[in-house]
Design a protein around this motif. Structure first.
Motif, PDB file in Angstrom:
ATOM      1  N   LEU A   1     -25.819 -45.982  -3.990  1.00  0.00           N
ATOM      2  CA  LEU A   1     -25.119 -44.644  -3.890  1.00  0.00           C
ATOM      3  C   LEU A   1     -23.575 -45.011  -3.239  1.00  0.00           C
ATOM      4  O   LEU A   1     -22.613 -44.449  -3.640  1.00  0.00           O
ATOM      5  N   SER A   2     -23.728 -45.689  -2.174  1.00  0.00           N
ATOM      6  CA  SER A   2     -22.511 -46.011  -1.480  1.00  0.00           C
ATOM      7  C   SER A   2     -21.567 -46.950  -2.206  1.00  0.00           C
ATOM      8  O   SER A   2     -20.371 -46.573  -2.231  1.00  0.00           O
ATOM      9  N   GLN A   3     -22.155 -47.917  -2.953  1.00  0.00           N
ATOM     10  CA  GLN A   3     -21.246 -48.764  -3.614  1.00  0.00           C
ATOM     11  C   GLN A   3     -20.456 -48.066  -4.689  1.00  0.00           C
ATOM     12  O   GLN A   3     -19.264 -48.033  -5.152  1.00  0.00           O
ATOM     13  N   LEU A   4     -21.296 -47.153  -5.503  1.00  0.00           N
ATOM     14  CA  LEU A   4     -20.768 -46.269  -6.569  1.00  0.00           C
ATOM     15  C   LEU A   4     -19.654 -45.281  -5.953  1.00  0.00           C
ATOM     16  O   LEU A   4     -18.492 -45.195  -6.637  1.00  0.00           O
ATOM     17  N   GLU A   5     -19.882 -44.934  -4.838  1.00  0.00           N
ATOM     18  CA  GLU A   5     -18.777 -44.002  -4.200  1.00  0.00           C
ATOM     19  C   GLU A   5     -17.595 -44.983  -3.791  1.00  0.00           C
ATOM     20  O   GLU A   5     -16.301 -44.365  -3.923  1.00  0.00           O
ATOM     21  N   ILE A   6     -17.775 -46.153  -3.400  1.00  0.00           N
ATOM     22  CA  ILE A   6     -16.737 -46.720  -3.170  1.00  0.00           C
ATOM     23  C   ILE A   6     -15.946 -47.436  -4.226  1.00  0.00           C
ATOM     24  O   ILE A   6     -14.554 -47.467  -4.276  1.00  0.00           O
TER      25      ILE A   6
ATOM     26  N   ALA B   1     -21.675 -35.905  -7.788  1.00  0.00           N
ATOM     27  CA  ALA B   1     -20.522 -36.584  -9.032  1.00  0.00           C
ATOM     28  C   ALA B   1     -21.264 -37.142 -10.120  1.00  0.00           C
ATOM     29  O   ALA B   1     -21.030 -36.952 -11.528  1.00  0.00           O
ATOM     30  N   LEU B   2     -22.396 -37.904  -9.780  1.00  0.00           N
ATOM     31  CA  LEU B   2     -23.246 -38.777 -10.494  1.00  0.00           C
ATOM     32  C   LEU B   2     -24.016 -37.678 -11.327  1.00  0.00           C
ATOM     33  O   LEU B   2     -24.169 -37.912 -12.697  1.00  0.00           O
ATOM     34  N   VAL B   3     -24.639 -36.692 -10.716  1.00  0.00           N
ATOM     35  CA  VAL B   3     -25.438 -35.918 -11.370  1.00  0.00           C
ATOM     36  C   VAL B   3     -24.723 -34.984 -12.468  1.00  0.00           C
ATOM     37  O   VAL B   3     -25.191 -34.739 -13.690  1.00  0.00           O
ATOM     38  N   ALA B   4     -23.340 -34.745 -12.035  1.00  0.00           N
ATOM     39  CA  ALA B   4     -22.420 -33.810 -12.873  1.00  0.00           C
ATOM     40  C   ALA B   4     -22.118 -34.623 -14.139  1.00  0.00           C
ATOM     41  O   ALA B   4     -22.127 -34.228 -15.367  1.00  0.00           O
TER      42      ALA B   4
END
Length: 213
Positions: A141-146, A154-157
């Motif tokens: 999750l941290s890498q996707l946000e970075i 945002a991923l769920v949306a």
């Protein structure tokens, strides 16, 4: 009085009359007529000519030469695995002396060689995904946000905008609940490619970067 040699050379055979080597027969001490004690499985004939790749076999009248592949490394055309050759004779049609390059090749009788499988690219990708291992929840999750500026919400949306039904439920639960992410998970792979529109290189680059978080 004729004098006989104490020993004479004889050919030693195995149970199948294949030539093993030379040995000697002793003069019979109880006879006085040149009789020799021929050992079991031995014959008093001229030694066969040695031919590379062949073994001599006694027919009862002469030597015949049989192909001998014992000790050679051959491979199953079906599996590519090494096959042991334990008996003389021509090689079975099911083996080849050419090693299989890798698991992505199969034997072709038409080409008389190993050829790449039609789905080799897919198999390579599957194995690459499988060997990538897992990432912790924090790492992924941290890498996707970075990298993509997308947090968990945002991923769920993104999933809700692009997916429906059971697929949406599975990926939403995966994002919200899983403790380790795996590229071998088909639902997660499909989310990364179809929803986030990442190509193969981007996914593995992102994955490798996340390992170091």
């Amino acid at each position: 009085m004729e004098i006989y040699t104490q020993t004479i050379p004889v050919c030693q055979l195995d149970e199948n009359n294949y030539f093993v080597g030379m040995t000697t027969a002793d003069l019979d001490p109880l006879e006085n007529n040149g009789h020799y004690l021929i050992p079991r499985l031995c014959i008093q004939v001229e030694e066969p000519v040695l031919k590379k790749g062949f073994i001599a076999q006694w027919t009862g009248y002469n030597w015949q030469y049989i192909e001998d592949h014992r000790g050679e490394t051959v491979y199953s055309k079906e599996t590519g695995e090494v096959v042991a050759i334990n008996e003389p004779g021509i090689l079975p049609a099911t083996v080849t002396t050419m090693p299989c390059p890798d698991i992505y090749h199969q034997w072709s009788e038409k080409a008389n060689s190993w050829v790449e499988k039609a789905d080799a690219a897919q198999l390579r990708l599957q194995n690459k995904r499988r060997s990538a291992g897992t990432l912790s929840r924090m790492q992924m999750l941290s890498q996707l946000e970075i990298s993509l500026d997308k947090n968990k919400a945002a991923l769920v949306a993104a999933a809700e905008n692009a997916m429906t039904g059971i697929e949406l439920i599975k990926i939403r639960n995966y994002i919200l609940e899983t403790q380790s992410f795996s590229l071998d998970n088909d639902n997660w792979w499909k989310f990364l490619t179809d929803v986030l529109h990442l190509d193969e290189k981007q996914i593995f680059d992102l994955w490798n970067d996340a390992i170091h978080i």
